[in-house]
Design a protein around this motif. Structure first.
Motif, PDB file in Angstrom:
ATOM      1  N   ASN A 136      -0.735  -4.500  11.041  1.00  0.00           N
ATOM      2  CA  ASN A 136      -1.861  -4.047  10.230  1.00  0.00           C
ATOM      3  C   ASN A 136      -2.530  -2.907  10.984  1.00  0.00           C
ATOM      4  O   ASN A 136      -2.823  -3.047  12.176  1.00  0.00           O
ATOM      5  CB  ASN A 136      -2.848  -5.212  10.053  1.00  0.00           C
ATOM      6  N   PRO A 137      -2.808  -1.761  10.317  1.00  0.00           N
ATOM      7  CA  PRO A 137      -3.469  -0.667  11.052  1.00  0.00           C
ATOM      8  C   PRO A 137      -4.901  -1.028  11.469  1.00  0.00           C
ATOM      9  O   PRO A 137      -5.484  -0.378  12.325  1.00  0.00           O
ATOM     10  CB  PRO A 137      -3.491   0.485  10.028  1.00  0.00           C
ATOM     11  N   ALA A 183       0.840  -1.213   0.000  1.00  0.00           N
ATOM     12  CA  ALA A 183       0.000   0.000   0.000  1.00  0.00           C
ATOM     13  C   ALA A 183       0.874   1.262   0.000  1.00  0.00           C
ATOM     14  O   ALA A 183       0.590   2.226  -0.713  1.00  0.00           O
ATOM     15  CB  ALA A 183      -0.921  -0.017   1.213  1.00  0.00           C
ATOM     16  N   GLN A 194       1.230 -13.132  -0.839  1.00  0.00           N
ATOM     17  CA  GLN A 194       0.014 -13.279  -1.670  1.00  0.00           C
ATOM     18  C   GLN A 194       0.062 -12.271  -2.823  1.00  0.00           C
ATOM     19  O   GLN A 194      -0.776 -12.317  -3.717  1.00  0.00           O
ATOM     20  CB  GLN A 194      -1.241 -13.006  -0.848  1.00  0.00           C
ATOM     21  N   ASN A 195       1.005 -11.366  -2.745  1.00  0.00           N
ATOM     22  CA  ASN A 195       1.043 -10.272  -3.717  1.00  0.00           C
ATOM     23  C   ASN A 195       1.628 -10.739  -5.040  1.00  0.00           C
ATOM     24  O   ASN A 195       2.472 -11.639  -5.079  1.00  0.00           O
ATOM     25  CB  ASN A 195       1.849  -9.088  -3.160  1.00  0.00           C
ATOM     26  N   TRP A 238      -6.007 -17.455 -10.038  1.00  0.00           N
ATOM     27  CA  TRP A 238      -7.325 -16.839  -9.924  1.00  0.00           C
ATOM     28  C   TRP A 238      -8.190 -17.557  -8.894  1.00  0.00           C
ATOM     29  O   TRP A 238      -7.881 -18.680  -8.476  1.00  0.00           O
ATOM     30  CB  TRP A 238      -8.014 -16.869 -11.298  1.00  0.00           C
ATOM     31  N   PHE A 239      -9.258 -16.936  -8.452  1.00  0.00           N
ATOM     32  CA  PHE A 239     -10.193 -17.578  -7.531  1.00  0.00           C
ATOM     33  C   PHE A 239     -10.735 -18.841  -8.200  1.00  0.00           C
ATOM     34  O   PHE A 239     -11.058 -18.828  -9.398  1.00  0.00           O
ATOM     35  CB  PHE A 239     -11.330 -16.625  -7.148  1.00  0.00           C
TER      36      PHE A 239
HETATM   37  C1  BV8 Z   1      -8.089 -22.514  -4.043  1.00  0.00           C
HETATM   38  C2  BV8 Z   1      -4.217 -13.205  -7.555  1.00  0.00           C
HETATM   39  C3  BV8 Z   1      -8.567 -24.823  -4.356  1.00  0.00           C
HETATM   40  C4  BV8 Z   1      -5.049 -12.539  -8.567  1.00  0.00           C
HETATM   41  C5  BV8 Z   1      -5.635 -13.725  -5.651  1.00  0.00           C
HETATM   42  C6  BV8 Z   1     -11.646 -22.156   2.088  1.00  0.00           C
HETATM   43  C7  BV8 Z   1     -12.468 -21.324   2.831  1.00  0.00           C
HETATM   44  C8  BV8 Z   1     -13.119 -20.235   2.223  1.00  0.00           C
HETATM   45  C9  BV8 Z   1     -12.942 -19.991   0.839  1.00  0.00           C
HETATM   46  C10 BV8 Z   1     -12.143 -20.826   0.118  1.00  0.00           C
HETATM   47  C11 BV8 Z   1     -11.493 -21.898   0.726  1.00  0.00           C
HETATM   48  N1  BV8 Z   1     -10.749 -22.534  -0.238  1.00  0.00           N
HETATM   49  C12 BV8 Z   1     -10.942 -21.935  -1.434  1.00  0.00           C
HETATM   50  C13 BV8 Z   1     -11.791 -20.868  -1.250  1.00  0.00           C
HETATM   51  C14 BV8 Z   1     -12.211 -19.958  -2.309  1.00  0.00           C
HETATM   52  C15 BV8 Z   1     -11.221 -18.796  -2.479  1.00  0.00           C
HETATM   53  C16 BV8 Z   1     -11.299 -17.865  -1.296  1.00  0.00           C
HETATM   54  O1  BV8 Z   1     -10.486 -17.936  -0.400  1.00  0.00           O
HETATM   55  N2  BV8 Z   1     -12.260 -16.974  -1.339  1.00  0.00           N
HETATM   56  C17 BV8 Z   1     -12.369 -15.988  -0.268  1.00  0.00           C
HETATM   57  C18 BV8 Z   1     -12.585 -14.609  -0.882  1.00  0.00           C
HETATM   58  C19 BV8 Z   1     -13.499 -16.395   0.641  1.00  0.00           C
HETATM   59  N3  BV8 Z   1      -9.869 -19.264  -2.670  1.00  0.00           N
HETATM   60  C20 BV8 Z   1      -9.450 -19.677  -3.884  1.00  0.00           C
HETATM   61  O2  BV8 Z   1     -10.195 -19.741  -4.847  1.00  0.00           O
HETATM   62  C21 BV8 Z   1      -8.003 -20.110  -4.018  1.00  0.00           C
HETATM   63  N4  BV8 Z   1      -7.916 -21.369  -4.709  1.00  0.00           N
HETATM   64  O3  BV8 Z   1      -8.341 -22.569  -2.876  1.00  0.00           O
HETATM   65  O4  BV8 Z   1      -7.975 -23.635  -4.864  1.00  0.00           O
HETATM   66  C22 BV8 Z   1      -9.912 -24.866  -4.980  1.00  0.00           C
HETATM   67  C23 BV8 Z   1      -9.984 -25.038  -6.356  1.00  0.00           C
HETATM   68  C24 BV8 Z   1     -11.256 -25.124  -6.948  1.00  0.00           C
HETATM   69  C25 BV8 Z   1     -12.421 -24.995  -6.162  1.00  0.00           C
HETATM   70  C26 BV8 Z   1     -12.295 -24.785  -4.767  1.00  0.00           C
HETATM   71  C27 BV8 Z   1     -11.034 -24.721  -4.167  1.00  0.00           C
HETATM   72  C28 BV8 Z   1      -7.217 -19.107  -4.847  1.00  0.00           C
HETATM   73  C29 BV8 Z   1      -7.067 -17.813  -4.095  1.00  0.00           C
HETATM   74  C30 BV8 Z   1      -6.113 -16.876  -4.856  1.00  0.00           C
HETATM   75  C31 BV8 Z   1      -6.901 -15.800  -5.544  1.00  0.00           C
HETATM   76  N5  BV8 Z   1      -5.988 -14.844  -6.171  1.00  0.00           N
HETATM   77  N6  BV8 Z   1      -4.777 -12.900  -6.249  1.00  0.00           N
HETATM   78  C32 BV8 Z   1      -4.821 -11.049  -8.562  1.00  0.00           C
HETATM   79  O5  BV8 Z   1      -4.292 -10.496  -7.583  1.00  0.00           O
HETATM   80  O6  BV8 Z   1      -5.218 -10.452  -9.549  1.00  0.00           O
HETATM   81  S1  BV8 Z   1      -6.227 -13.301  -4.134  1.00  0.00           S
HETATM   82  C33 BV8 Z   1      -5.991 -11.652  -3.800  1.00  0.00           C
HETATM   83  O7  BV8 Z   1      -6.431 -11.497  -2.450  1.00  0.00           O
HETATM   84  C34 BV8 Z   1      -4.568 -11.138  -3.769  1.00  0.00           C
HETATM   85  O8  BV8 Z   1      -3.584 -12.119  -3.931  1.00  0.00           O
HETATM   86  C35 BV8 Z   1      -4.463 -10.540  -2.366  1.00  0.00           C
HETATM   87  O9  BV8 Z   1      -3.185 -10.433  -1.890  1.00  0.00           O
HETATM   88  C36 BV8 Z   1      -5.266 -11.559  -1.677  1.00  0.00           C
HETATM   89  C37 BV8 Z   1      -5.611 -11.439  -0.259  1.00  0.00           C
HETATM   90  O10 BV8 Z   1      -6.051 -10.143  -0.009  1.00  0.00           O
HETATM   91  P1  BV8 Z   1      -5.118  -9.281   0.951  1.00  0.00           P
HETATM   92  O11 BV8 Z   1      -3.729  -9.353   0.436  1.00  0.00           O
HETATM   93  O12 BV8 Z   1      -5.354  -9.709   2.338  1.00  0.00           O
HETATM   94  O13 BV8 Z   1      -5.635  -7.836   0.655  1.00  0.00           O
HETATM   95  P2  BV8 Z   1      -6.870  -7.091   1.343  1.00  0.00           P
HETATM   96  O14 BV8 Z   1      -7.137  -5.859   0.541  1.00  0.00           O
HETATM   97  O15 BV8 Z   1      -7.973  -8.054   1.601  1.00  0.00           O
HETATM   98  O16 BV8 Z   1      -6.312  -6.647   2.778  1.00  0.00           O
HETATM   99  C38 BV8 Z   1      -5.294  -5.657   2.839  1.00  0.00           C
HETATM  100  C39 BV8 Z   1      -4.979  -5.521   4.306  1.00  0.00           C
HETATM  101  O17 BV8 Z   1      -3.876  -4.633   4.413  1.00  0.00           O
HETATM  102  C40 BV8 Z   1      -6.112  -4.921   5.123  1.00  0.00           C
HETATM  103  O18 BV8 Z   1      -6.291  -5.709   6.287  1.00  0.00           O
HETATM  104  C41 BV8 Z   1      -5.609  -3.526   5.492  1.00  0.00           C
HETATM  105  O19 BV8 Z   1      -6.024  -3.137   6.778  1.00  0.00           O
HETATM  106  C42 BV8 Z   1      -4.121  -3.736   5.463  1.00  0.00           C
HETATM  107  N7  BV8 Z   1      -3.335  -2.539   5.177  1.00  0.00           N
HETATM  108  C43 BV8 Z   1      -3.654  -1.469   4.417  1.00  0.00           C
HETATM  109  N8  BV8 Z   1      -2.598  -0.612   4.384  1.00  0.00           N
HETATM  110  C44 BV8 Z   1      -1.616  -1.178   5.123  1.00  0.00           C
HETATM  111  C45 BV8 Z   1      -2.065  -2.402   5.629  1.00  0.00           C
HETATM  112  N9  BV8 Z   1      -1.312  -3.206   6.399  1.00  0.00           N
HETATM  113  C46 BV8 Z   1      -0.066  -2.782   6.690  1.00  0.00           C
HETATM  114  N10 BV8 Z   1       0.456  -1.622   6.235  1.00  0.00           N
HETATM  115  C47 BV8 Z   1      -0.293  -0.798   5.458  1.00  0.00           C
HETATM  116  N11 BV8 Z   1       0.238   0.362   5.028  1.00  0.00           N
END
Ligand code: BV8
Ligand code: ZN
Length: 246
Positions: free
Chosen positions: A212-213, A26, A99-100, A159-160
């Motif tokens: 994390n803030p 960020a 994850q980035n 991808w998801f």
């Molecule tokens: C899979 C690439 C098997 C693309 C991304 C189990 C339970 C629940 C759901 C699932 C599960 N298993 C699978 C799922 C489904 C899904 C999932 O998790 N869905 C979620 C939304 C519920 N997962 C998948 O599909 C994964 N595959 O499991 O395969 C499978 C296969 C078939 C069928 C079923 C299962 C694949 C997941 C990967 C997806 N690709 N990215 C792209 O980027 O274009 S995910 C994407 O989200 C990014 O990689 C990102 O990094 C990631 C996570 O988000 P965060 O990094 O946490 O970012 P976010 O904005 O959310 O948070 C930022 C944080 O930073 C905040 O807390 C904020 O407060 C903080 N912040 C802000 N500023 C600062 C800071 N912290 C510190 N300093 C700062 N300055």
């Protein structure tokens, strides 16, 4: 900002693991996903970061990744990225799990780096899997970018709904299980299986600190909350460590 316990644990740790999410980038000007101004506030994840979304509107998805790659290439690693490089040089065994997909950890100099979700800097053919030059597609393009075989070009990200690279996931899982200290940095801990890694570390006795803030899905289970931006907290933590024993 952080406790003496965290510094003592890091000074005496053999195995340290850091997990980063979008928040770690960020302060480099890269928008996160779920913050109020985050990417997912404008788009639905499934629309753009899924094979279904890609098949439905390949030009829109290719244009979105083209724009993100341009943003990333203009960005620079921030103080948090560089502090993680210093931490890697300071502890016996360090694993950075990110994850980035922005490549900023590698540009900062991190070596033991697992990019769980791939990289948006590279492209492949979605049919024959051939590596390709990065595509450059505008949102009003007539045609999507294609491979010689006619297949659509895609970014090399996970991808998801897509499986993560099994060997990368396996290495991340075992690093988390063996961690003495686990730092969860800049992630909302909502995306699986990455979000399970801090829990694996905690279950195996690691001292888990979250940088994390804001509070997240795992704040309730961590040993320590460092409620500060990564670019401020990480350099301060690394500066507080005792000099390595030479
Ligand atoms: C899979 C690439 C098997 C693309 C991304 C189990 C339970 C629940 C759901 C699932 C599960 N298993 C699978 C799922 C489904 C899904 C999932 O998790 N869905 C979620 C939304 C519920 N997962 C998948 O599909 C994964 N595959 O499991 O395969 C499978 C296969 C078939 C069928 C079923 C299962 C694949 C997941 C990967 C997806 N690709 N990215 C792209 O980027 O274009 S995910 C994407 O989200 C990014 O990689 C990102 O990094 C990631 C996570 O988000 P965060 O990094 O946490 O970012 P976010 O904005 O959310 O948070 C930022 C944080 O930073 C905040 O807390 C904020 O407060 C903080 N912040 C802000 N500023 C600062 C800071 N912290 C510190 N300093 C700062 N300055
Ligand atoms: Zn092809």
């Amino acid at each position: 900002m952080f406790s003496d316990t965290l510094i003592e644990k890091l000074n005496s740790a053999s195995n340290v693991v850091a997990l980063t999410g979008a928040g770690a980038s960020a302060e480099s000007g890269i928008p996160t996903f779920r913050d109020p101004d985050g990417i997912w506030k404008q788009f639905q994840p499934g629309e753009l970061a899924s094979m279904e979304g890609f098949r439905r509107d390949p030009i829109r998805v290719q244009a979105w990744y083209t724009a993100r790659r341009e943003t990333v290439l203009e960005a620079e690693p921030n103080a948090g990225h560089f502090a993680l490089v210093r931490l890697e040089q300071r502890v016996p065994n360090f694993t950075l799990i990110s994850q980035n997909v922005d490549g900023l950890h590698a540009r900062a100099g991190s070596v033991c780096l697992l990019e769980l979700h791939g990289s948006l800097l590279d492209s492949i053919c979605s049919e024959c899997g051939k590596d390709s030059e990065p595509f450059d597609v505008a949102v009003d393009a007539e045609q999507p970018a294609k491979c010689e075989c006619g297949g659509l070009l895609r970014p090399t990200v996970v991808w998801f709904g897509e499986m993560l690279n099994p060997s990368i996931l396996e290495r991340a899982w075992s690093a988390a299980a063996e961690a003495d200290v686990f730092l969860s940095i800049g992630t909302g801990a909502e995306v699986h299986p990455a979000a399970s890694l801090p829990l694996v570390a905690a279950d195996n006795g690691a001292y888990v600190a979250e940088i994390n803030p804001r509070r997240t899905a795992i704040t309730g289970i961590v040993n320590e909350e460092v409620s500060a931006p990564a670019g401020i907290a990480l350099p301060a933590i690394v500066n507080a460590l005792t000099a390595p024993v030479t």
